[in-house]
Design a protein around this motif. Sequence first.
Motif, PDB file in Angstrom:
ATOM      1  N   VAL A  50       0.448  -1.322   0.316  1.00  0.00           N
ATOM      2  CA  VAL A  50       0.853  -0.238   0.383  1.00  0.00           C
ATOM      3  C   VAL A  50       0.997   1.115  -0.500  1.00  0.00           C
ATOM      4  N   PHE A  51       2.144   1.158   0.706  1.00  0.00           N
ATOM      5  CA  PHE A  51       2.915   2.369   1.054  1.00  0.00           C
ATOM      6  C   PHE A  51       3.448   2.503  -0.448  1.00  0.00           C
ATOM      7  N   TRP A  52       4.169   1.987  -0.841  1.00  0.00           N
ATOM      8  CA  TRP A  52       5.253   2.043  -1.613  1.00  0.00           C
ATOM      9  C   TRP A  52       3.784   2.118  -3.412  1.00  0.00           C
ATOM     10  N   ILE A  53       3.044   1.629  -3.466  1.00  0.00           N
ATOM     11  CA  ILE A  53       1.908   2.189  -4.463  1.00  0.00           C
ATOM     12  C   ILE A  53       1.057   2.923  -4.463  1.00  0.00           C
TER      13      ILE A  53
ATOM     14  N   LEU B 173       2.673  10.393  -9.945  1.00  0.00           N
ATOM     15  CA  LEU B 173       1.960  10.739 -10.747  1.00  0.00           C
ATOM     16  C   LEU B 173       1.255  11.715 -11.308  1.00  0.00           C
ATOM     17  N   ASP B 174       0.175  11.652 -10.737  1.00  0.00           N
ATOM     18  CA  ASP B 174      -0.722  12.708 -10.174  1.00  0.00           C
ATOM     19  C   ASP B 174      -0.619  13.644 -10.030  1.00  0.00           C
ATOM     20  N   LEU B 175       0.022  14.112  -8.763  1.00  0.00           N
ATOM     21  CA  LEU B 175       0.504  15.513  -8.518  1.00  0.00           C
ATOM     22  C   LEU B 175       1.568  15.923  -9.822  1.00  0.00           C
ATOM     23  N   GLY B 176       2.789  15.448 -10.329  1.00  0.00           N
ATOM     24  CA  GLY B 176       3.685  15.604 -10.645  1.00  0.00           C
ATOM     25  C   GLY B 176       3.352  17.006 -12.064  1.00  0.00           C
TER      26      GLY B 176
ATOM     27  N   PRO C 154       9.563  19.775  -3.792  1.00  0.00           N
ATOM     28  CA  PRO C 154      10.159  18.657  -3.474  1.00  0.00           C
ATOM     29  C   PRO C 154      10.127  17.710  -2.849  1.00  0.00           C
ATOM     30  N   LEU C 155       8.433  18.118  -2.995  1.00  0.00           N
ATOM     31  CA  LEU C 155       7.190  17.070  -2.392  1.00  0.00           C
ATOM     32  C   LEU C 155       7.445  16.105  -3.827  1.00  0.00           C
ATOM     33  N   ILE C 156       7.795  15.935  -4.526  1.00  0.00           N
ATOM     34  CA  ILE C 156       7.663  15.338  -5.846  1.00  0.00           C
ATOM     35  C   ILE C 156       8.541  13.999  -6.124  1.00  0.00           C
ATOM     36  N   VAL C 157      10.090  14.606  -5.291  1.00  0.00           N
ATOM     37  CA  VAL C 157      11.082  14.183  -5.262  1.00  0.00           C
ATOM     38  C   VAL C 157      10.827  12.627  -3.951  1.00  0.00           C
ATOM     39  N   ILE C 158      10.530  13.962  -2.797  1.00  0.00           N
ATOM     40  CA  ILE C 158      10.169  13.003  -1.752  1.00  0.00           C
ATOM     41  C   ILE C 158       9.377  11.840  -1.895  1.00  0.00           C
ATOM     42  N   LEU C 159       8.846  11.907  -3.222  1.00  0.00           N
ATOM     43  CA  LEU C 159       7.576  11.571  -3.216  1.00  0.00           C
ATOM     44  C   LEU C 159       7.893   9.891  -4.143  1.00  0.00           C
TER      45      LEU C 159
ATOM     46  N   ILE D 140      11.277   9.179  -3.794  1.00  0.00           N
ATOM     47  CA  ILE D 140      12.518   8.622  -3.164  1.00  0.00           C
ATOM     48  C   ILE D 140      11.615   7.542  -2.183  1.00  0.00           C
ATOM     49  N   LEU D 141      10.600   7.788  -1.834  1.00  0.00           N
ATOM     50  CA  LEU D 141       9.543   6.687  -0.732  1.00  0.00           C
ATOM     51  C   LEU D 141       9.358   5.698  -1.472  1.00  0.00           C
ATOM     52  N   ALA D 142       8.372   5.911  -2.742  1.00  0.00           N
ATOM     53  CA  ALA D 142       8.275   5.059  -3.406  1.00  0.00           C
ATOM     54  C   ALA D 142       9.410   4.157  -3.518  1.00  0.00           C
ATOM     55  N   LEU D 143      10.236   4.698  -4.301  1.00  0.00           N
ATOM     56  CA  LEU D 143      11.408   3.477  -4.360  1.00  0.00           C
ATOM     57  C   LEU D 143      12.097   2.488  -3.340  1.00  0.00           C
ATOM     58  N   ILE D 144      11.980   3.107  -2.299  1.00  0.00           N
ATOM     59  CA  ILE D 144      12.513   2.517  -1.391  1.00  0.00           C
ATOM     60  C   ILE D 144      11.942   1.664  -0.547  1.00  0.00           C
ATOM     61  N   GLY D 145      10.559   1.850  -0.591  1.00  0.00           N
ATOM     62  CA  GLY D 145       9.065   1.153  -0.408  1.00  0.00           C
ATOM     63  C   GLY D 145       9.204  -0.251  -1.094  1.00  0.00           C
ATOM     64  N   PHE D 146       9.497   0.397  -2.478  1.00  0.00           N
ATOM     65  CA  PHE D 146       9.491  -0.819  -3.109  1.00  0.00           C
ATOM     66  C   PHE D 146      10.603  -1.616  -3.734  1.00  0.00           C
TER      67      PHE D 146
END
Length: 509
Positions: A214-217, A224-227, A236-241, A243-249
């Motif tokens: 749930v977290f990484w998806i 993708l939607d906010l970008g 910075p918000l998109i960069v943080i998201l 990074i979090l998606a990659l770490i979560g994945f």
Amino acid sequence: MSGEDNIFDRLTPRQRTLAGLVLALSNFMVVLDLTIANVSVPHIAGNLGITPDQGTWIITSYAVAEAICVPLTGWLAQRFGVVKMFIWAMICFGLFSMLCGLSMSLGMIVACRIGQGLCGGPIMPMSQTLMLRIFPPDRRARAMGLWAMTTLLGPAMGPIIGGYISDNWSWHWIFFINLPIAALCVFAAMALLRPVETETARVPIDKVGLALLVFWIGCLQVMLDLGRDHDWFADPLIVILAILALIGFLAFIIWELTEVHPIVDLRVFRHIGFTTGVLSLALCFGAYFSGIVVIPQWLQTSMGYTATWAGIVTAFTAMAALMSAPVAARMMGRVDPRFMISGAVLWLGLMTLWRAHWTSSIDFWSMAAPQFIQGFAMPFFLIPLTTLTLGSVRPEETASAAGLQNFLRTMAIAIATSLVLTGWGDGQRVSRNELAGVLQPADTQSALANIGLSTDQIRQIISNIVDQEALAIAVDHIFFISAMILFVAAAMVWLAPQPRADVDMSAAH
């Protein structure tokens, strides 16, 4: 096993037929909801005071929630019983449909669409499981044919029904029409399906794996939607998201490969046939769905089409698919599935390339032709692909492979929707700047001035023409990229070895 042996005697032939129709109807309703909102996005956006770009959250939120819930279907059915879960999923789906229709803000409708997706996700595989459970082996082919027809008919009818309701009633009713269908399915399931309930067991659930999924998806989809609105990685918000998606994945992959009872069994990817098959499936669905998303929006925002007629253009594909589905089913077992898949995907790519030459002056039938002709290839791609992927894994891995296949298909649709609309918006801006740079409007300005238009009116007319042409060029770019992706997918299929003949189709969600 004695109870299972006489399971087909628990329902009379009449009850079995009625139950089959109810299960097919429930599947039709869930599949319909994947596309019914596509043509209605401009209506919903206008009514809620949001941009059409923001309105696409209504499509992606449903698809992502459905993708997240699909891997849970097997655990839920084992833990609570497939009939009980089916009934509760239908009740909650109807409830969230009502809340979607009552929504007064973007936040509320997106939250309710997530609820719809979470409840609708298990209905598709569970309706198929119950179909196979109530019909004896000699009647299953016909029953699954009916079920497969609803899977093809749903996307076809979605844009037409959604368009007609939005134009003639109100967009709220695209969700309210689910209520009587859900109620009928619930009461019919309670009356007919109780005798075929499955046994339950206390099976462990991979809570950490589910949380990571749930977290990484979630991070990926929000990124993708906010970008589009945040200038991508300049924010910075998109960069943080990201990074979090990659770490979560990465954490999800590591955890699932080491967990005894994983929520998603990633070990099936060791089979090259399965891996190439599902990657081809994801690429094809993403490329195919790009047209389903972009065509209705372009026709309504730029070409002056109503939602109904935009839906009819989109629906021609599935109409042709219904006609060729019986032929594709008969060819199964006689022809190498890789040949069928590769030929069908190549056909889809050629039709997409045809659409990459559309202009702002195109007429209805010129758009309908490639839409209709590409539809004949759809069953030759969808039906044998299940044989290729499930025939490449071990029999005990079939259920996990089928769940993962459905998960990737749904995720491909959600991600493609975001990427396509981003690409379309960016392409429109680039094309507009290029057109404005080479424009020589002197003759047009003098001609318009001669008929009595003011300078401001002339500028507005020229600006509108440039906008319309820029949108059309951007649509063509989307189709060209989609065609290239389909050609790659057509070649990728041949990396898979020929599947074994004895494939258990009962787990094919």
